[in-house]
Write a protein that holds these residues in place. Structure first.
Motif, PDB file in Angstrom:
ATOM      1  N   LEU A 107       0.822  -1.210   0.000  1.00  0.00           N
ATOM      2  CA  LEU A 107       0.000   0.000   0.000  1.00  0.00           C
ATOM      3  C   LEU A 107       0.856   1.261   0.000  1.00  0.00           C
ATOM      4  O   LEU A 107       0.563   2.224  -0.719  1.00  0.00           O
ATOM      5  N   ARG A 108       1.898   1.262   0.819  1.00  0.00           N
ATOM      6  CA  ARG A 108       2.775   2.446   0.874  1.00  0.00           C
ATOM      7  C   ARG A 108       3.462   2.685  -0.473  1.00  0.00           C
ATOM      8  O   ARG A 108       3.628   3.823  -0.908  1.00  0.00           O
ATOM      9  N   ARG A 109       3.861   1.617  -1.129  1.00  0.00           N
ATOM     10  CA  ARG A 109       4.510   1.770  -2.446  1.00  0.00           C
ATOM     11  C   ARG A 109       3.526   2.352  -3.459  1.00  0.00           C
ATOM     12  O   ARG A 109       3.876   3.249  -4.224  1.00  0.00           O
ATOM     13  N   ALA A 110       2.291   1.859  -3.471  1.00  0.00           N
ATOM     14  CA  ALA A 110       1.279   2.413  -4.376  1.00  0.00           C
ATOM     15  C   ALA A 110       1.043   3.893  -4.062  1.00  0.00           C
ATOM     16  O   ALA A 110       0.947   4.727  -4.978  1.00  0.00           O
ATOM     17  N   ALA A 111       0.949   4.227  -2.778  1.00  0.00           N
ATOM     18  CA  ALA A 111       0.746   5.619  -2.370  1.00  0.00           C
ATOM     19  C   ALA A 111       1.942   6.480  -2.772  1.00  0.00           C
ATOM     20  O   ALA A 111       1.783   7.609  -3.250  1.00  0.00           O
ATOM     21  N   ARG A 112       3.136   5.974  -2.575  1.00  0.00           N
ATOM     22  CA  ARG A 112       4.351   6.718  -2.919  1.00  0.00           C
ATOM     23  C   ARG A 112       4.403   6.995  -4.421  1.00  0.00           C
ATOM     24  O   ARG A 112       4.708   8.119  -4.851  1.00  0.00           O
ATOM     25  N   GLU A 113       4.102   5.993  -5.230  1.00  0.00           N
ATOM     26  CA  GLU A 113       4.105   6.185  -6.681  1.00  0.00           C
ATOM     27  C   GLU A 113       3.057   7.204  -7.090  1.00  0.00           C
ATOM     28  O   GLU A 113       3.294   8.047  -7.954  1.00  0.00           O
ATOM     29  N   CYS A 114       1.892   7.140  -6.459  1.00  0.00           N
ATOM     30  CA  CYS A 114       0.824   8.098  -6.730  1.00  0.00           C
ATOM     31  C   CYS A 114       1.285   9.511  -6.375  1.00  0.00           C
ATOM     32  O   CYS A 114       1.100  10.450  -7.148  1.00  0.00           O
ATOM     33  N   ARG A 115       1.880   9.658  -5.206  1.00  0.00           N
ATOM     34  CA  ARG A 115       2.343  10.974  -4.759  1.00  0.00           C
ATOM     35  C   ARG A 115       3.387  11.544  -5.714  1.00  0.00           C
ATOM     36  O   ARG A 115       3.412  12.747  -5.991  1.00  0.00           O
ATOM     37  N   GLN A 116       4.265  10.693  -6.213  1.00  0.00           N
ATOM     38  CA  GLN A 116       5.290  11.151  -7.164  1.00  0.00           C
ATOM     39  C   GLN A 116       4.662  11.701  -8.440  1.00  0.00           C
ATOM     40  O   GLN A 116       5.255  12.528  -9.119  1.00  0.00           O
ATOM     41  N   ASP A 117       3.437  11.240  -8.752  1.00  0.00           N
ATOM     42  CA  ASP A 117       2.718  11.718  -9.933  1.00  0.00           C
ATOM     43  C   ASP A 117       1.740  12.842  -9.596  1.00  0.00           C
ATOM     44  O   ASP A 117       0.849  13.148 -10.390  1.00  0.00           O
ATOM     45  N   GLY A 118       1.883  13.434  -8.397  1.00  0.00           N
ATOM     46  CA  GLY A 118       1.020  14.542  -8.000  1.00  0.00           C
ATOM     47  C   GLY A 118      -0.219  14.131  -7.245  1.00  0.00           C
ATOM     48  O   GLY A 118      -1.063  14.968  -6.923  1.00  0.00           O
ATOM     49  N   GLY A 119      -0.365  12.848  -6.957  1.00  0.00           N
ATOM     50  CA  GLY A 119      -1.550  12.354  -6.272  1.00  0.00           C
ATOM     51  C   GLY A 119      -1.595  12.732  -4.805  1.00  0.00           C
ATOM     52  O   GLY A 119      -0.548  12.954  -4.180  1.00  0.00           O
ATOM     53  N   VAL A 120      -2.811  12.795  -4.270  1.00  0.00           N
ATOM     54  CA  VAL A 120      -2.995  13.221  -2.882  1.00  0.00           C
ATOM     55  C   VAL A 120      -3.873  12.277  -2.059  1.00  0.00           C
ATOM     56  O   VAL A 120      -4.147  12.571  -0.902  1.00  0.00           O
ATOM     57  N   TYR A 121      -4.326  11.172  -2.650  1.00  0.00           N
ATOM     58  CA  TYR A 121      -5.172  10.273  -1.870  1.00  0.00           C
ATOM     59  C   TYR A 121      -5.172   8.853  -2.405  1.00  0.00           C
ATOM     60  O   TYR A 121      -4.800   8.601  -3.546  1.00  0.00           O
ATOM     61  N   LEU A 122      -5.571   7.938  -1.532  1.00  0.00           N
ATOM     62  CA  LEU A 122      -5.691   6.513  -1.839  1.00  0.00           C
ATOM     63  C   LEU A 122      -7.086   6.081  -1.439  1.00  0.00           C
ATOM     64  O   LEU A 122      -7.578   6.459  -0.373  1.00  0.00           O
ATOM     65  N   ARG A 123      -7.725   5.320  -2.296  1.00  0.00           N
ATOM     66  CA  ARG A 123      -9.050   4.772  -2.016  1.00  0.00           C
ATOM     67  C   ARG A 123      -9.012   3.265  -2.198  1.00  0.00           C
ATOM     68  O   ARG A 123      -8.259   2.743  -2.997  1.00  0.00           O
TER      69      ARG A 123
END
Length: 171
Positions: A107-123
């Protein structure tokens, strides 16, 4: 000296992992008591996850070179926040590797990759009767949303809805 059996590797899934990914999804379905709901095939995953326009990404966890877990996710977007996020569709850890924070690392890896692309949330969504999973997510700070409910339409009802003319009266 480190023990290779305790070395946890998180890596992107590849087309060569498709059979393993599908097998893990089948085990997840069996674990949640919903094995009859899984109609996907390895070929479906190969086509839609690793084809010309991938619909999802996967993360594979390995311990000592052995498959230990899977995270399957895809990008989403919040019009209210005006920012991208990530939706985790499936999270699975093999029984013998549970308790080693592999699910958390996926989960943290998915969140980290998302954040690197400008993402701000996980659902994600959780089966309503899976109390163990709910407690796991809550422990990580992934809280239940009291103001949302998942709605869906599938199968023949979906096809009828999608194929209906725009000027058809609602039922």
């Amino acid at each position: 000296m480190t023990d290779p059996a305790n070395d946890i590797l998180i890596r992107p899934g590849t087309v060569e992992d498709v059979e393993t990914i599908h097998a893990a999804l089948l085990r997840l379905g069996a674990h949640t008591g919903a094995h009859q709901e899984i109609t996907s095939t390895a070929d479906d995953l190969r086509s839609y996850g690793f084809g010309e326009k991938p619909s999802f990404s996967t993360l594979i966890a390995e311990v000592g070179g052995e498959f230990a877990g899977l995270g399957l996710h895809f990008p989403i977007f919040s019009t209210w926040m005006g920012r991208p996020g990530v939706y985790v569709q499936d999270l699975y850890v093999e029984d013998r590797f549970r308790g080693r924070r592999i699910g958390e690392r996926l989960l943290r890896r998915a969140a980290r990759e998302c954040r690197q692309d400008g993402g701000v949330y996980l659902r994600l969504s959780v089966d309503t009767d899976n109390e163990t999973a709910k407690a796991f997510y809550e422990r990580l700070g992934i809280a239940w949303s009291s103001y949302e409910q998942v709605q869906k339409i599938v199968g023949d009802a979906f096809f009828a809805f999608a194929d209906a003319p725009d000027d058809e009266e609602p039922r």
